[in-house]
Scaffold this motif. Sequence first.
Motif, PDB file in Angstrom:
ATOM      1  N   VAL A   1       4.448  61.705  79.765  1.00  0.00           N
ATOM      2  CA  VAL A   1       5.153  62.924  79.358  1.00  0.00           C
ATOM      3  C   VAL A   1       5.901  62.706  78.044  1.00  0.00           C
ATOM      4  O   VAL A   1       5.884  63.562  77.154  1.00  0.00           O
ATOM      5  CB  VAL A   1       6.126  63.378  80.471  1.00  0.00           C
ATOM      6  CG1 VAL A   1       7.001  64.539  79.995  1.00  0.00           C
ATOM      7  CG2 VAL A   1       5.348  63.796  81.715  1.00  0.00           C
ATOM      8  N   VAL A   2       6.544  61.552  77.906  1.00  0.00           N
ATOM      9  CA  VAL A   2       7.287  61.255  76.680  1.00  0.00           C
ATOM     10  C   VAL A   2       6.333  61.078  75.501  1.00  0.00           C
ATOM     11  O   VAL A   2       6.570  61.594  74.404  1.00  0.00           O
ATOM     12  CB  VAL A   2       8.160  59.996  76.857  1.00  0.00           C
ATOM     13  CG1 VAL A   2       8.791  59.581  75.532  1.00  0.00           C
ATOM     14  CG2 VAL A   2       9.250  60.264  77.887  1.00  0.00           C
ATOM     15  N   ILE A   3       5.225  60.356  75.716  1.00  0.00           N
ATOM     16  CA  ILE A   3       4.227  60.193  74.659  1.00  0.00           C
ATOM     17  C   ILE A   3       3.676  61.551  74.248  1.00  0.00           C
ATOM     18  O   ILE A   3       3.358  61.781  73.073  1.00  0.00           O
ATOM     19  CB  ILE A   3       3.095  59.252  75.127  1.00  0.00           C
ATOM     20  CG1 ILE A   3       3.618  57.823  75.250  1.00  0.00           C
ATOM     21  CG2 ILE A   3       1.904  59.298  74.169  1.00  0.00           C
ATOM     22  CD1 ILE A   3       2.627  56.854  75.865  1.00  0.00           C
TER      23      ILE A   3
ATOM     24  N   THR B   1       7.562  65.488  75.095  1.00  0.00           N
ATOM     25  CA  THR B   1       8.673  66.137  75.789  1.00  0.00           C
ATOM     26  C   THR B   1       9.948  65.317  75.602  1.00  0.00           C
ATOM     27  O   THR B   1       9.949  64.111  75.860  1.00  0.00           O
ATOM     28  CB  THR B   1       8.374  66.293  77.287  1.00  0.00           C
ATOM     29  OG1 THR B   1       7.186  67.069  77.445  1.00  0.00           O
ATOM     30  CG2 THR B   1       9.520  66.986  78.004  1.00  0.00           C
ATOM     31  N   LEU B   2      11.013  65.980  75.157  1.00  0.00           N
ATOM     32  CA  LEU B   2      12.276  65.284  74.935  1.00  0.00           C
ATOM     33  C   LEU B   2      12.925  64.923  76.266  1.00  0.00           C
ATOM     34  O   LEU B   2      13.026  65.765  77.165  1.00  0.00           O
ATOM     35  CB  LEU B   2      13.241  66.166  74.136  1.00  0.00           C
ATOM     36  CG  LEU B   2      12.893  66.467  72.680  1.00  0.00           C
ATOM     37  CD1 LEU B   2      14.008  67.294  72.043  1.00  0.00           C
ATOM     38  CD2 LEU B   2      12.692  65.192  71.891  1.00  0.00           C
ATOM     39  N   LEU B   3      13.380  63.690  76.395  1.00  0.00           N
ATOM     40  CA  LEU B   3      14.054  63.265  77.614  1.00  0.00           C
ATOM     41  C   LEU B   3      15.382  63.983  77.813  1.00  0.00           C
ATOM     42  O   LEU B   3      15.893  64.054  78.936  1.00  0.00           O
ATOM     43  CB  LEU B   3      14.274  61.750  77.591  1.00  0.00           C
ATOM     44  CG  LEU B   3      13.030  60.896  77.870  1.00  0.00           C
ATOM     45  CD1 LEU B   3      13.318  59.432  77.591  1.00  0.00           C
ATOM     46  CD2 LEU B   3      12.539  61.082  79.294  1.00  0.00           C
ATOM     47  N   THR B   4      15.960  64.488  76.729  1.00  0.00           N
ATOM     48  CA  THR B   4      17.210  65.241  76.832  1.00  0.00           C
ATOM     49  C   THR B   4      16.982  66.672  77.287  1.00  0.00           C
ATOM     50  O   THR B   4      17.939  67.386  77.598  1.00  0.00           O
ATOM     51  CB  THR B   4      17.933  65.254  75.478  1.00  0.00           C
ATOM     52  OG1 THR B   4      17.022  65.704  74.466  1.00  0.00           O
ATOM     53  CG2 THR B   4      18.432  63.864  75.114  1.00  0.00           C
ATOM     54  N   GLY B   5      15.714  67.109  77.332  1.00  0.00           N
ATOM     55  CA  GLY B   5      15.385  68.443  77.810  1.00  0.00           C
ATOM     56  C   GLY B   5      15.315  69.472  76.712  1.00  0.00           C
ATOM     57  O   GLY B   5      15.760  69.253  75.583  1.00  0.00           O
TER      58      GLY B   5
ATOM     59  N   GLY C   1       1.008  68.780  75.702  1.00  0.00           N
ATOM     60  CA  GLY C   1       1.376  67.472  75.169  1.00  0.00           C
ATOM     61  C   GLY C   1       1.325  66.399  76.241  1.00  0.00           C
ATOM     62  O   GLY C   1       0.873  65.270  75.998  1.00  0.00           O
ATOM     63  N   SER C   2       1.791  66.737  77.450  1.00  0.00           N
ATOM     64  CA  SER C   2       1.742  65.773  78.552  1.00  0.00           C
ATOM     65  C   SER C   2       0.303  65.413  78.896  1.00  0.00           C
ATOM     66  O   SER C   2       0.004  64.254  79.211  1.00  0.00           O
ATOM     67  CB  SER C   2       2.452  66.342  79.782  1.00  0.00           C
ATOM     68  OG  SER C   2       3.816  66.580  79.506  1.00  0.00           O
ATOM     69  N   MET C   3      -0.586  66.385  78.831  1.00  0.00           N
ATOM     70  CA  MET C   3      -2.003  66.112  79.080  1.00  0.00           C
ATOM     71  C   MET C   3      -2.550  65.145  78.032  1.00  0.00           C
ATOM     72  O   MET C   3      -3.284  64.202  78.358  1.00  0.00           O
ATOM     73  CB  MET C   3      -2.813  67.411  79.070  1.00  0.00           C
ATOM     74  CG  MET C   3      -4.298  67.209  79.354  1.00  0.00           C
ATOM     75  SD  MET C   3      -5.236  68.743  79.423  1.00  0.00           S
ATOM     76  CE  MET C   3      -5.223  69.193  77.677  1.00  0.00           C
TER      77      MET C   3
END
Length: 339
Positions: free
Chosen positions: A272-274, A277-281, A288-290
Amino acid sequence: MATLTEERRSTSSSAVSYRRFLSRHISWVPVFAAVIILVVMIAGAMWYFPNFQLNRIMSSILLDNAYLLVLAVGMTFVILTGGIDLSVGAVMAFTGILCAKMLGDGVPVAVAIPAMVLIGAAIGLLIGVLVQFFDVQPFIASLIGMFLARGLAFVVSLESIKVDNEGLLWLQSTRFSFAGWYITPTGIIALLTVALAAFVLRYTRFGRTVYAVGGNEQSARLMGLPVVRAKLSVYVISGVCAGLAGIVLTAYSGAGYPLNGVGTELDTIAAVVIGGTLLTGGSGFVIGSMIGVFVYGLIRTIISFSGAEQSWTRITVGALLLLFVVVQRVIVSRSALSR
């Protein structure tokens, strides 16, 4: 002299247009970066490995990582709100082995599959209630869910349970081929999950609320948005995806096992991060996750082709995570300056 002045004006205008475009689409920058990395990896693999067939390899990656793609969809919803869900691997293992046990006891597959999805949703709801109403940190709340689901998996069975149900095995054994590409029903389920999630986030009020909560929860409350419902719902969605992933993994492996999915939650977060998606939300996309899942799967494939140890998969993914965390920090800094 006039020509030089016109060139300068044209250059300045182009720079302004570029900065304006970048500021409006800055959330897509990590996604574009992931796409570039994926394309470069594919090109490099095709050049270095003469037997690298793109259609078969990419089809195989989807086949092998369909469960991870389903998990990544649910995790994207949670991270978009600024939360985290560490229970997904354990829930996947619990629903997978329970599904195998139920099918072995003669429960129809049409009953077992919806039951696993509902169980996943129930565990997700429990985590959401702990986060929202008991003010437990998402890390701790999902850790509770992880221990609960893993313990329940061992209660069902301490050993692997083989699946003989043709209805479930059909999801993996059936292949639809076209022009050298192929896909299984599990891959179709994963892609449909991505498509549905992308539609919800892009075109529904709930999706806009999820982004608003992750961007600034207090502002979302002041705007009258249903923050509580949204935060509960994202954990339920993650639980549903974990339950569905358990079914997909059980169909893929042909068995349920209580130790399935150990560490899978970290792989899911990494994908998900790669994918940007920002970890801060507040910023990110299911597409993008795909892409992140395909990057992860391609790394494993290339390392396998090269004959290197699979430990290099972790090293490479760690390096990519470092890169994308730096990119995220740049995005957050630029967003703060533009306000």
